[in-house]
Design a protein around this motif. Structure first.
Motif, mmCIF file in Angstrom:
data_model
loop_
_atom_site.group_PDB
_atom_site.id
_atom_site.type_symbol
_atom_site.label_atom_id
_atom_site.label_comp_id
_atom_site.label_asym_id
_atom_site.label_seq_id
_atom_site.Cartn_x
_atom_site.Cartn_y
_atom_site.Cartn_z
ATOM 1 N N VAL A 112 0.846 -1.143 0.127
ATOM 2 C CA VAL A 112 0.111 0.048 -0.128
ATOM 3 C C VAL A 112 0.825 1.217 0.021
ATOM 4 C CG1 VAL A 112 -1.434 1.313 1.153
ATOM 5 C CG2 VAL A 112 -1.955 -1.148 1.056
ATOM 6 N N LEU A 113 0.810 2.124 -1.180
ATOM 7 C CA LEU A 113 1.356 3.352 -1.120
ATOM 8 C C LEU A 113 0.643 4.468 -0.137
ATOM 9 C CD1 LEU A 113 3.516 5.390 -2.200
ATOM 10 C CD2 LEU A 113 2.085 5.599 -4.166
ATOM 11 N N ARG A 114 1.108 4.595 0.904
ATOM 12 C CA ARG A 114 0.582 5.525 1.984
ATOM 13 C C ARG A 114 0.696 6.913 1.726
ATOM 14 N NH1 ARG A 114 2.501 4.025 7.613
ATOM 15 N NH2 ARG A 114 0.596 5.034 8.320
ATOM 16 N N ARG A 115 1.901 7.370 1.463
ATOM 17 C CA ARG A 115 2.275 8.743 1.269
ATOM 18 C C ARG A 115 3.684 8.825 0.503
ATOM 19 N NH1 ARG A 115 0.445 13.397 3.687
ATOM 20 N NH2 ARG A 115 -0.803 12.133 4.916
ATOM 21 N N ILE A 116 3.567 9.987 -0.201
ATOM 22 C CA ILE A 116 5.019 10.612 -0.765
ATOM 23 C C ILE A 116 5.257 11.915 -0.513
ATOM 24 C CG2 ILE A 116 4.069 10.525 -3.179
ATOM 25 C CD1 ILE A 116 7.009 10.276 -3.850
ATOM 26 N N THR A 117 6.266 12.578 0.135
ATOM 27 C CA THR A 117 6.338 13.913 0.189
ATOM 28 C C THR A 117 7.645 14.267 -0.320
ATOM 29 O OG1 THR A 117 5.367 13.797 2.258
ATOM 30 C CG2 THR A 117 6.573 15.672 1.864
ATOM 31 N N VAL A 118 7.522 15.025 -1.265
ATOM 32 C CA VAL A 118 8.820 15.493 -2.176
ATOM 33 C C VAL A 118 9.365 16.959 -1.522
ATOM 34 C CG1 VAL A 118 9.936 16.143 -4.267
ATOM 35 C CG2 VAL A 118 8.287 14.302 -4.215
ATOM 36 N N SER A 119 10.577 16.923 -0.944
ATOM 37 C CA SER A 119 10.971 18.480 -0.535
ATOM 38 C C SER A 119 10.864 19.438 -1.746
ATOM 39 C CB SER A 119 12.639 18.186 -0.179
ATOM 40 O OG SER A 119 12.680 17.076 0.855
ATOM 41 N N GLU A 120 10.475 20.668 -1.141
ATOM 42 C CA GLU A 120 10.253 21.779 -1.887
ATOM 43 C C GLU A 120 11.365 22.125 -3.293
ATOM 44 O OE1 GLU A 120 8.196 24.713 -3.335
ATOM 45 O OE2 GLU A 120 7.529 23.550 -1.463
ATOM 46 N N PRO A 121 12.584 22.029 -2.717
ATOM 47 C CA PRO A 121 13.691 22.325 -3.865
ATOM 48 C C PRO A 121 13.585 21.412 -4.833
ATOM 49 C CG PRO A 121 14.638 22.587 -1.770
ATOM 50 C CD PRO A 121 13.414 21.865 -1.559
ATOM 51 N N TRP A 122 12.837 20.356 -4.791
ATOM 52 C CA TRP A 122 12.761 18.994 -5.699
ATOM 53 C C TRP A 122 11.490 18.738 -6.493
ATOM 54 C CZ3 TRP A 122 17.307 16.725 -7.162
ATOM 55 C CH2 TRP A 122 18.526 16.918 -6.341
ATOM 56 N N ARG A 123 10.443 19.753 -5.973
ATOM 57 C CA ARG A 123 9.343 19.579 -6.803
ATOM 58 C C ARG A 123 9.333 20.055 -8.194
ATOM 59 N NH1 ARG A 123 5.969 21.448 -1.467
ATOM 60 N NH2 ARG A 123 6.705 19.785 0.006
ATOM 61 N N GLY A 124 8.214 19.617 -8.924
ATOM 62 C CA GLY A 124 7.900 20.266 -10.206
ATOM 63 C C GLY A 124 8.817 19.403 -11.310
ATOM 64 N N HIS A 125 9.404 18.661 -11.297
ATOM 65 C CA HIS A 125 10.387 17.849 -12.038
ATOM 66 C C HIS A 125 9.927 16.275 -12.467
ATOM 67 C CE1 HIS A 125 12.762 21.548 -12.204
ATOM 68 N NE2 HIS A 125 12.822 21.562 -10.659
ATOM 69 N N GLY A 126 8.973 15.942 -11.837
ATOM 70 C CA GLY A 126 8.664 14.740 -12.283
ATOM 71 C C GLY A 126 9.125 13.697 -11.460
ATOM 72 N N LEU A 127 9.922 13.854 -10.521
ATOM 73 C CA LEU A 127 10.575 13.033 -9.517
ATOM 74 C C LEU A 127 9.689 11.973 -8.831
ATOM 75 C CD1 LEU A 127 13.689 14.941 -8.160
ATOM 76 C CD2 LEU A 127 13.693 13.074 -9.404
ATOM 77 N N GLY A 128 8.473 12.573 -8.304
ATOM 78 C CA GLY A 128 7.612 11.797 -7.508
ATOM 79 C C GLY A 128 7.190 10.461 -8.176
ATOM 80 N N GLY A 129 6.958 10.359 -9.342
ATOM 81 C CA GLY A 129 6.624 9.221 -9.926
ATOM 82 C C GLY A 129 7.626 8.368 -10.045
ATOM 83 N N VAL A 130 8.868 9.018 -10.784
ATOM 84 C CA VAL A 130 10.096 8.009 -10.639
ATOM 85 C C VAL A 130 10.472 7.370 -9.456
ATOM 86 C CG1 VAL A 130 12.333 8.093 -11.159
ATOM 87 C CG2 VAL A 130 10.855 9.431 -12.749
ATOM 88 N N LEU A 131 10.418 7.949 -8.181
ATOM 89 C CA LEU A 131 10.841 7.769 -6.937
ATOM 90 C C LEU A 131 10.057 6.419 -6.712
ATOM 91 C CD1 LEU A 131 12.357 10.857 -5.346
ATOM 92 C CD2 LEU A 131 13.494 8.990 -6.410
ATOM 93 N N ILE A 132 8.540 6.616 -6.643
ATOM 94 C CA ILE A 132 7.502 5.695 -6.461
ATOM 95 C C ILE A 132 7.728 4.360 -7.200
ATOM 96 C CG2 ILE A 132 5.174 5.073 -6.491
ATOM 97 C CD1 ILE A 132 4.482 8.038 -5.962
ATOM 98 N N ALA A 133 8.057 4.699 -8.472
ATOM 99 C CA ALA A 133 8.191 3.424 -9.338
ATOM 100 C C ALA A 133 9.575 2.575 -8.826
ATOM 101 C CB ALA A 133 8.294 3.698 -10.628
ATOM 102 N N SER A 134 10.654 3.154 -8.454
ATOM 103 C CA SER A 134 11.774 2.615 -8.228
ATOM 104 C C SER A 134 11.444 2.020 -6.902
ATOM 105 C CB SER A 134 12.859 3.737 -8.093
ATOM 106 O OG SER A 134 14.203 2.965 -7.531
ATOM 107 N N ALA A 135 10.901 2.518 -5.924
ATOM 108 C CA ALA A 135 10.513 2.056 -4.511
ATOM 109 C C ALA A 135 9.748 0.679 -4.560
ATOM 110 C CB ALA A 135 9.787 2.973 -3.589
#
Length: 215
Positions: A112-135
């Protein structure tokens, strides 16, 4: 390197950890299992120290072969208990026939993917999905499928209007679908062995690989 990013995203490493009380040593003591994934720039000096932390991902793993109880909702969420009740139709973890047709064989466990929080300096570059996929690919040996429910209530903040929360929810759902999740009965699900989880990072690899820090 884009000046909008603190460092080359190929320098991000994932640290996966499992939390439990030291005296919970029996198999049934820690159900569901709680896992944390921390994404960080792997070496000091590649970016400002206060920007080395990239994201946090919280996961829970539920056993589908046994009975769930109300206490599991603390780690999984009530929606996940309902989803398991609708999805697992036979003892041993056999899935609903709609899912059984396209979810590949694997351990009868749900991530179950409960939550993802991307730090402010790293937001807006598509990293959320990439990191979820890797995890999730890292968790693939431990389960068969992953699920996430996206709701406007998850994005509601005091003083924020309802429309903003709904738009944020739609963006989150679209992000999950870009990395291969499918919507089934109000829940986004994915086969943990889906090639789309591997493919999710290809564009970023192509963009940044020629400029990867070798030192």
């Amino acid at each position: 390197m884009s000046p909008a990013l603190p460092a080359n995203p190929l320098s991000i490493e994932l640290t996966v950890s499992h939390r439990r009380l030291w005296w919970h040593v029996a198999e049934e003591d820690e159900q569901p299992e709680l896992w944390d994934v921390s994404a960080d720039i792997w070496r000091i000096g590649l970016c400002p120290d206060d920007e080395r932390h990239v994201a946090d991902i919280n996961l829970a793993v539920a056993d589908l072969s046994g009975e769930q109880n109300l206490m599991d909702s603390v780690g999984l969420g009530e929606w996940a208990l309902e989803f398991i009740a609708e999805t697992v139709i036979e003892p041993g973890g056999r899935l609903h026939h709609d899912l059984e047709r396209w979810i590949t064989p694997g351990p009868p466990r749900l991530v179950v993917l409960r939550r993802i929080t991307v730090s402010e300096p790293w937001r807006g570059h598509g990293l959320g999905g990439v990191l979820i996929a890797s995890a999730l690919r890292i968790m693939a040996p431990s389960g068969r499928l992953a699920a996430c429910r996206v709701s406007p209530a998850d994005f509601h903040c005091p003083g924020q209007d309802r429309m903003c929360a709904e738009l944020a929810s739609l963006r989150a759902g679209a992000m999950l679908e870009r990395i291969g999740f499918r919507r089934w009965r109000e829940v986004h699900i994915i086969d943990l062995r889906s090639p789309s989880l591997v493919d999710a990072g290809i564009d970023m690899m192509r963009q940044w690989w020629p400029h990867r820090n070798e030192s």
